[in-house]
Design an enzyme around this catalytic site. Structure first.
Site, PDB file in Angstrom:
ATOM      1  N   LEU A  45      46.432  22.664   4.252  1.00 56.25           N
ATOM      2  CA  LEU A  45      47.708  23.105   3.356  1.00 56.25           C
ATOM      3  C   LEU A  45      47.789  21.766   2.385  1.00 56.25           C
ATOM      4  CD1 LEU A  45      50.254  24.844   5.417  1.00 56.25           C
ATOM      5  CD2 LEU A  45      48.678  25.954   3.767  1.00 56.25           C
ATOM      6  N   ALA A  46      48.437  21.925   1.209  1.00 57.82           N
ATOM      7  CA  ALA A  46      48.517  20.674   0.306  1.00 57.82           C
ATOM      8  C   ALA A  46      49.258  19.639   1.176  1.00 57.82           C
ATOM      9  CB  ALA A  46      49.291  21.094  -0.984  1.00 57.82           C
ATOM     10  N   GLU A  47      50.314  19.741   1.910  1.00 59.12           N
ATOM     11  CA  GLU A  47      50.752  18.852   2.685  1.00 59.12           C
ATOM     12  C   GLU A  47      51.517  19.386   3.946  1.00 59.12           C
ATOM     13  OE1 GLU A  47      50.917  15.642  -0.221  1.00 59.12           O
ATOM     14  OE2 GLU A  47      51.260  17.881  -0.343  1.00 59.12           O
ATOM     15  N   THR A  48      51.288  18.537   4.861  1.00 60.21           N
ATOM     16  CA  THR A  48      51.934  18.825   6.318  1.00 60.21           C
ATOM     17  C   THR A  48      52.893  17.585   6.480  1.00 60.21           C
ATOM     18  OG1 THR A  48      49.875  19.770   7.395  1.00 60.21           O
ATOM     19  CG2 THR A  48      51.808  18.952   8.925  1.00 60.21           C
ATOM     20  N   THR A  64      48.031  15.272   3.460  1.00 53.74           N
ATOM     21  CA  THR A  64      47.168  15.929   2.827  1.00 53.74           C
ATOM     22  C   THR A  64      46.068  16.115   3.799  1.00 53.74           C
ATOM     23  OG1 THR A  64      45.747  14.689   1.491  1.00 53.74           O
ATOM     24  CG2 THR A  64      47.773  14.994   0.510  1.00 53.74           C
TER      25      THR A  64
END
Length: 263
Positions: A45-48, A64
């Site tokens: 995903l774009a961010e964790t 990222t």
């Protein structure tokens, strides 16, 4: 064997499959950095966001699929939603700390929205960047450089919609990402955000980009309270308010899944 709870939340969204999905892991203590990077890569995903409770606040970090970043709005919004709704945080404000961006907070509004309190970005106007113009195929009216991103100003919303980036060329630009923006038809301004260098070709809705967008449009439009729309395929809506050296960014969040990571 160790298991971690993982939540996936759609931030800046009022329904499923909209806004920007972020993964959230609330930890008892920090994992090693490589493990957190591997989890973010696996989530894709774009961010964790990873969060650890401290005495008075929460420590937060964002990854990222490829790198750790200095600031992430949508994953902070998602993390706050999880802390409010799954971990029983009772106060209306969650105080967080980032070693890279300093003190942050998220407030739960009576409307159900969450409001990020982030530091404003400082913009410097620069000349045209040929590599960016070539990658985007459209020459902007103005170009600014912020702490981590370029901000490109265009004439109208249709130009933003029509941009088809060459991500191979954009990946060569020395910046976290490139923000493109113009006045909106139904909102004060619209934008898109490209960050192939971070492993995120186009981010659906980028809270941190609005720390650059808000001060710019507040000055241009002569008002501190603004409505914004990010024109990605998933799309997202934000309310932005300039308050001195801080930006308040508000939006809704919708939970998508809860799972377990086995380490």
């Amino acid at each position: 064997m160790k298991t971690l709870q993982l939540f996936q939340i759609n931030a800046f969204a009022s329904s499923l499959f909209k806004g920007n999905p972020a993964a959230v892991c609330v930890l008892d203590s920090w994992l090693n950095e490589q493990t957190m990077q591997d989890i973010a890569m696996e989530n894709n995903l774009a961010e964790t966001a990873f969060v650890v409770k401290r005495e008075e606040d929460y420590h937060i970090r964002w990854f990222t699929p490829e790198v750790e970043v200095d600031l992430c709005g949508h994953a902070t919004l998602a993390a706050a939603w999880v802390l409010f709704h799954r971990y029983g945080h009772e106060a209306e404000i969650i105080h967080l700390h980032s070693d890279r961006s300093g003190p942050l907070s998220v407030k739960k509004e009576d409307s159900g929205e969450l409001t990020l309190d982030f530091p404003v970005d400082t913009l410097e106007e620069v000349g045209p960047v040929s590599a960016i113009s070539e990658a985007l195929g459209k020459e902007p009216l103005k170009v600014f450089r912020g702490k981590t991103d370029y901000l490109l100003i265009y004439e109208n919303e249709q130009e933003i919609i029509e941009i088809v980036p060459n991500f191979f060329l954009l990946d060569r630009v020395d910046a976290r990402g490139v923000i493109v923006t113009a006045p909106g038809k139904e909102v004060d301004f619209v934008s898109r955000f490209f960050a192939p260098k971070c492993g995120v070709p186009e981010d659906p809705v980028t809270g941190s980009a609005h720390t650059s967008l808000t001060p710019y449009w507040a000055k241009v439009l002569g008002k501190a309270d603004l409505k914004a729309r990010q024109l990605s395929k998933r799309g997202g809506s934000l309310r932005c308010r300039l308050r001195g050296e801080r930006v308040w960014i508000s939006g809704s969040a919708v939970p998508y899944l809860k799972g377990e990571i086995t380490l």
